[in-house]
Design a protein around this motif. Structure first.
Motif, PDB file in Angstrom:
ATOM      1  N   ILE A 105       7.151   6.238  19.629  1.00 43.34           N
ATOM      2  CA  ILE A 105       8.219   5.696  18.770  1.00 43.34           C
ATOM      3  C   ILE A 105       9.426   6.627  18.759  1.00 43.34           C
ATOM      4  CG2 ILE A 105       8.828   5.103  16.396  1.00 43.34           C
ATOM      5  CD1 ILE A 105       5.879   4.195  16.059  1.00 43.34           C
ATOM      6  N   LYS A 106       9.194   7.914  18.643  1.00 45.38           N
ATOM      7  CA  LYS A 106      10.313   8.866  18.638  1.00 45.38           C
ATOM      8  C   LYS A 106      11.036   8.861  19.984  1.00 45.38           C
ATOM      9  CE  LYS A 106       9.702  12.840  16.562  1.00 45.38           C
ATOM     10  NZ  LYS A 106       9.103  14.140  16.145  1.00 45.38           N
ATOM     11  N   ALA A 107      10.261   8.805  21.077  1.00 42.29           N
ATOM     12  CA  ALA A 107      10.878   8.791  22.402  1.00 42.29           C
ATOM     13  C   ALA A 107      11.682   7.511  22.619  1.00 42.29           C
ATOM     14  CB  ALA A 107       9.802   8.934  23.477  1.00 42.29           C
ATOM     15  N   PHE A 108      11.184   6.386  22.132  1.00 43.40           N
ATOM     16  CA  PHE A 108      11.885   5.108  22.245  1.00 43.40           C
ATOM     17  C   PHE A 108      13.250   5.194  21.559  1.00 43.40           C
ATOM     18  CE2 PHE A 108      12.985   0.842  20.793  1.00 43.40           C
ATOM     19  CZ  PHE A 108      12.662   0.037  21.868  1.00 43.40           C
ATOM     20  N   LYS A 109      13.265   5.760  20.356  1.00 44.38           N
ATOM     21  CA  LYS A 109      14.529   5.888  19.625  1.00 44.38           C
ATOM     22  C   LYS A 109      15.440   6.927  20.271  1.00 44.38           C
ATOM     23  CE  LYS A 109      14.368   2.902  16.235  1.00 44.38           C
ATOM     24  NZ  LYS A 109      14.449   3.254  14.818  1.00 44.38           N
ATOM     25  N   ASP A 110      14.861   8.062  20.669  1.00 53.49           N
ATOM     26  CA  ASP A 110      15.667   9.122  21.283  1.00 53.49           C
ATOM     27  C   ASP A 110      16.346   8.641  22.563  1.00 53.49           C
ATOM     28  OD1 ASP A 110      14.897  10.808  19.262  1.00 53.49           O
ATOM     29  OD2 ASP A 110      13.384  11.888  20.451  1.00 53.49           O
ATOM     30  N   ARG A 111      15.684   7.766  23.281  1.00 50.85           N
ATOM     31  CA  ARG A 111      16.246   7.242  24.535  1.00 50.85           C
ATOM     32  C   ARG A 111      17.284   6.144  24.283  1.00 50.85           C
ATOM     33  NH1 ARG A 111      13.994   8.266  29.555  1.00 50.85           N
ATOM     34  NH2 ARG A 111      14.689   6.911  31.254  1.00 50.85           N
ATOM     35  N   GLY A 112      17.359   5.675  23.043  1.00 48.97           N
ATOM     36  CA  GLY A 112      18.367   4.684  22.678  1.00 48.97           C
ATOM     37  C   GLY A 112      18.051   3.271  23.112  1.00 48.97           C
ATOM     38  N   LEU A 113      16.776   2.973  23.356  1.00 48.41           N
ATOM     39  CA  LEU A 113      16.438   1.625  23.804  1.00 48.41           C
ATOM     40  C   LEU A 113      16.695   0.584  22.711  1.00 48.41           C
ATOM     41  CD1 LEU A 113      13.191   2.106  25.933  1.00 48.41           C
ATOM     42  CD2 LEU A 113      15.576   2.091  26.640  1.00 48.41           C
ATOM     43  N   ASP A 114      16.568   0.994  21.461  1.00 49.71           N
ATOM     44  CA  ASP A 114      16.873   0.059  20.368  1.00 49.71           C
ATOM     45  C   ASP A 114      18.353  -0.306  20.373  1.00 49.71           C
ATOM     46  OD1 ASP A 114      17.353   2.778  19.701  1.00 49.71           O
ATOM     47  OD2 ASP A 114      17.434   2.270  17.575  1.00 49.71           O
ATOM     48  N   LYS A 115      19.214   0.644  20.691  1.00 50.45           N
ATOM     49  CA  LYS A 115      20.651   0.390  20.713  1.00 50.45           C
ATOM     50  C   LYS A 115      21.057  -0.475  21.900  1.00 50.45           C
ATOM     51  CE  LYS A 115      21.773   4.661  18.272  1.00 50.45           C
ATOM     52  NZ  LYS A 115      22.438   5.992  18.335  1.00 50.45           N
ATOM     53  N   SER A 116      20.196  -0.515  22.930  1.00 47.19           N
ATOM     54  CA  SER A 116      20.491  -1.362  24.088  1.00 47.19           C
ATOM     55  C   SER A 116      20.030  -2.802  23.865  1.00 47.19           C
ATOM     56  CB  SER A 116      19.836  -0.792  25.342  1.00 47.19           C
ATOM     57  OG  SER A 116      18.425  -0.895  25.267  1.00 47.19           O
ATOM     58  N   GLY A 117      19.498  -3.079  22.667  1.00 46.29           N
ATOM     59  CA  GLY A 117      19.128  -4.451  22.327  1.00 46.29           C
ATOM     60  C   GLY A 117      17.660  -4.780  22.464  1.00 46.29           C
ATOM     61  N   ILE A 118      16.823  -3.768  22.685  1.00 37.84           N
ATOM     62  CA  ILE A 118      15.382  -3.988  22.816  1.00 37.84           C
ATOM     63  C   ILE A 118      14.713  -3.723  21.468  1.00 37.84           C
ATOM     64  CG2 ILE A 118      13.263  -3.326  24.006  1.00 37.84           C
ATOM     65  CD1 ILE A 118      15.006  -2.367  26.345  1.00 37.84           C
ATOM     66  N   THR A 119      13.998  -4.695  20.977  1.00 37.17           N
ATOM     67  CA  THR A 119      13.309  -4.567  19.690  1.00 37.17           C
ATOM     68  C   THR A 119      11.888  -4.071  19.913  1.00 37.17           C
ATOM     69  OG1 THR A 119      14.596  -6.389  18.752  1.00 37.17           O
ATOM     70  CG2 THR A 119      12.553  -5.802  17.621  1.00 37.17           C
ATOM     71  N   LEU A 120      11.504  -3.022  19.211  1.00 33.23           N
ATOM     72  CA  LEU A 120      10.144  -2.488  19.303  1.00 33.23           C
ATOM     73  C   LEU A 120       9.282  -3.114  18.208  1.00 33.23           C
ATOM     74  CD1 LEU A 120       8.120  -0.504  20.550  1.00 33.23           C
ATOM     75  CD2 LEU A 120       8.988   1.252  18.970  1.00 33.23           C
ATOM     76  N   LEU A 121       8.146  -3.698  18.614  1.00 34.21           N
ATOM     77  CA  LEU A 121       7.208  -4.322  17.681  1.00 34.21           C
ATOM     78  C   LEU A 121       5.824  -3.732  17.933  1.00 34.21           C
ATOM     79  CD1 LEU A 121       8.503  -7.930  18.261  1.00 34.21           C
ATOM     80  CD2 LEU A 121       8.736  -6.696  16.104  1.00 34.21           C
ATOM     81  N   ALA A 122       5.045  -3.523  16.857  1.00 34.34           N
ATOM     82  CA  ALA A 122       3.785  -2.818  17.024  1.00 34.34           C
ATOM     83  C   ALA A 122       2.753  -3.305  16.007  1.00 34.34           C
ATOM     84  CB  ALA A 122       4.018  -1.309  16.890  1.00 34.34           C
ATOM     85  N   THR A 123       1.626  -2.590  15.930  1.00 39.43           N
ATOM     86  CA  THR A 123       0.549  -2.969  15.000  1.00 39.43           C
ATOM     87  C   THR A 123       0.190  -1.777  14.106  1.00 39.43           C
ATOM     88  OG1 THR A 123      -1.102  -2.552  16.741  1.00 39.43           O
ATOM     89  CG2 THR A 123      -0.333  -4.815  16.463  1.00 39.43           C
ATOM     90  N   THR A 124      -0.724  -0.906  14.570  1.00 44.96           N
ATOM     91  CA  THR A 124      -1.159   0.218  13.724  1.00 44.96           C
ATOM     92  C   THR A 124      -0.284   1.461  13.862  1.00 44.96           C
ATOM     93  OG1 THR A 124      -2.607   1.035  15.479  1.00 44.96           O
ATOM     94  CG2 THR A 124      -3.572  -0.507  13.904  1.00 44.96           C
ATOM     95  N   GLU A 125       0.729   1.402  14.700  1.00 47.04           N
ATOM     96  CA  GLU A 125       1.428   2.622  15.117  1.00 47.04           C
ATOM     97  C   GLU A 125       2.259   3.289  14.023  1.00 47.04           C
ATOM     98  OE1 GLU A 125       0.004   0.502  18.524  1.00 47.04           O
ATOM     99  OE2 GLU A 125       1.148  -0.170  16.780  1.00 47.04           O
ATOM    100  N   THR A 126       2.503   2.599  12.919  1.00 47.59           N
ATOM    101  CA  THR A 126       3.271   3.220  11.829  1.00 47.59           C
ATOM    102  C   THR A 126       2.402   3.432  10.595  1.00 47.59           C
ATOM    103  OG1 THR A 126       4.046   1.073  10.973  1.00 47.59           O
ATOM    104  CG2 THR A 126       5.423   2.176  12.622  1.00 47.59           C
ATOM    105  N   MET A 127       1.165   3.845  10.808  1.00 47.56           N
ATOM    106  CA  MET A 127       0.300   4.173   9.680  1.00 47.56           C
ATOM    107  C   MET A 127       1.016   5.158   8.761  1.00 47.56           C
ATOM    108  SD  MET A 127      -2.684   2.612  10.046  1.00 47.56           S
ATOM    109  CE  MET A 127      -3.865   3.661   9.237  1.00 47.56           C
ATOM    110  N   GLU A 128       0.808   5.007   7.468  1.00 48.69           N
ATOM    111  CA  GLU A 128       1.447   5.920   6.523  1.00 48.69           C
ATOM    112  C   GLU A 128       1.116   7.379   6.841  1.00 48.69           C
ATOM    113  OE1 GLU A 128       2.664   2.302   4.734  1.00 48.69           O
ATOM    114  OE2 GLU A 128       0.738   2.855   5.622  1.00 48.69           O
ATOM    115  N   SER A 129      -0.063   7.622   7.390  1.00 47.74           N
ATOM    116  CA  SER A 129      -0.454   8.991   7.741  1.00 47.74           C
ATOM    117  C   SER A 129       0.388   9.541   8.893  1.00 47.74           C
ATOM    118  CB  SER A 129      -1.933   9.027   8.133  1.00 47.74           C
ATOM    119  OG  SER A 129      -2.190   8.126   9.202  1.00 47.74           O
ATOM    120  N   ASP A 130       0.942   8.658   9.730  1.00 50.79           N
ATOM    121  CA  ASP A 130       1.745   9.088  10.875  1.00 50.79           C
ATOM    122  C   ASP A 130       3.246   9.102  10.587  1.00 50.79           C
ATOM    123  OD1 ASP A 130      -0.366   9.549  12.605  1.00 50.79           O
ATOM    124  OD2 ASP A 130      -0.406   7.484  13.327  1.00 50.79           O
TER     125      ASP A 130
END
Length: 396
Positions: free
Chosen positions: A233-258
């Motif tokens: 997730i950090k690498a995706f944001k750091d690379r700016g893929l969200d700003k290029s119009g790509i939406t990241l969708l996931a399941t367990t990857e944003t657990m409160e513990s993480d």
């Protein structure tokens, strides 16, 4: 008969010929968990969910006392898990088993469960076919299909018709690929790329380049809870893929513990999962309050603690039905079709598949009272395990 089967048969004979060593009216539950190593979070959360249930029930089911015996699997170690399960049933005389955090470990319990007729309530294993390996298996967590199908439905309903699928390369990752791609194609979408990432990866640059080259509208992600999720997730944001119009969708990857490790890179990320500690139902609010009262005001329950808490509820119902005696078949008959209101919402055990039927929530990472958390924004109600719906002949 293999050596392992012969050994198990001899142990079963010992089990059924010797008197139980536990005192009268005591029912033992064996807890298999990750209590050491990089995935010790699972064991800690399982223990917390179990202990909270025991506190609230005063450790009693009628006149029977519940005792939990915990053992450390020590990683992805099927041989050790099988040995521990055997020892718990044969030597420690547990009537029920709960836990494991990885599919290979869960599968390793099948022989023990089958030959001793011991119900095994699986805390976590995302591979759909696991419960087909034993009629004494019940899943208390979720499968990757269960959360992936609603996630794709949500994505397509919000305009994402082209997606790259990025998964960790092990069994649940293959389930994620199948669930994501099958659902996307059925809804008229296209798979722009399939990217498999080896377990333990820390540098995601080459995999993100493949995503960028494919130019999808969305990325459908599956990574195991922990460092790989945070790192991607950090690498995706750091690379700016969200700003290029790509939406990241996931399941367990944003657990409160993480989320503390991911930081603000997670803000706005949408995921599909069967639980959020920020559900506003009375049952969940009471559960969260009790959890915080026992473990500290900053403690936050998770899918693991909820799985353990609900598993103990099912065990209690089986103990009632069997009057505290070991009767695996009667216990399983009691569990099939059982319905109750969990902190995660209304749930039931599908009598055909022994999979849990539950809501799946679309959650969005927001700052809630100054802390990053997953706020539910949509609900897919009473989701039955989709893989079994498509493969009904695999049910054991």
């Amino acid at each position: 008969m293999t050596k392992r089967q012969t050994w198990l048969a001899l142990m079963c004979a010992v089990l059924f010929q010797q008197p139980a060593l536990s005192h009268a009216d005591e029912v033992k539950v064996g807890l298999l968990g990750q209590f050491s190593g990089p995935y010790s979070w699972w064991g800690k959360e399982y223990q917390r969910g179990v202990d909270l249930f025991l506190d609230q029930s005063k450790g009693k089911v009628g006149n029977d006392t519940l005792t939990v015996v915990s053992r450390d699997e020590g990683g992805v170690n099927p041989q050790r898990t099988r040995q521990l399960a055997q020892e718990l049933v044969v030597r420690d005389h547990v009537q029920y088993l709960f836990g494991t955090a990885f599919t290979p470990n869960a599968l390793a319990v099948a022989d023990v469960a089958n030959q001793t007729k011991t119900p095994f309530l699986i805390g976590n294993s995302g591979t759909s076919s696991v419960t087909s390996k034993s009629p004494y298996f019940i899943r208390m967590g979720f499968t990757q299909w269960t959360v992936s199908v609603p996630l794709v439905q949500y994505a397509v309903s919000h305009g994402a018709k082209s997606a790259a699928i990025v998964v960790a390369d092990y069994a649940p990752g293959q389930d994620a690929i199948d669930a994501y791609s099958d659902t996307l194609k059925k809804l008229g979408g296209t798979v722009a790329a399939q990217v498999r990432v080896p377990l333990g990866t820390t540098d995601f640059s080459s995999y993100l380049q493949r995503v960028s080259d494919a130019k999808p509208q969305a990325v459908l992600l599956f990574m195991p809870v922990g460092p790989m999720s945070a790192g991607f997730i950090k690498a995706f944001k750091d690379r700016g893929l969200d700003k290029s119009g790509i939406t990241l969708l996931a399941t367990t990857e944003t657990m409160e513990s993480d989320l503390p490790a991911i930081g603000d890179s997670a803000l706005g990320l949408q995921t599909a999962l069967h639980y959020s500690p920020y559900l506003t139902t009375p049952e969940n609010q009471a559960f969260v309050a009790a959890y915080k009262a026992k473990y500290g005001k900053d403690a936050i329950p998770s899918i693991a603690s909820v799985a353990a808490y609900d598993a103990m509820h099912v065990v209690a119902e089986m103990v009632k039905a069997t009057h505290g005696q070991k009767d695996g078949d009667k216990a399983m008959a009691t569990a099939k079709g059982l319905a109750w209101t969990s902190p995660r919402g209304p749930v039931s055990i599908d009598p055909k598949t022994r999979e849990i039927v539950q809501n799946v929530y679309i959650r969005q990472v927001e700052k809630i009272d100054g802390v990053l958390g997953n706020k539910p924004i949509a609900t897919y109600k009473a989701v039955m395990e989709p893989w079994y719906q498509a493969h009904p002949t695999t049910v054991q």
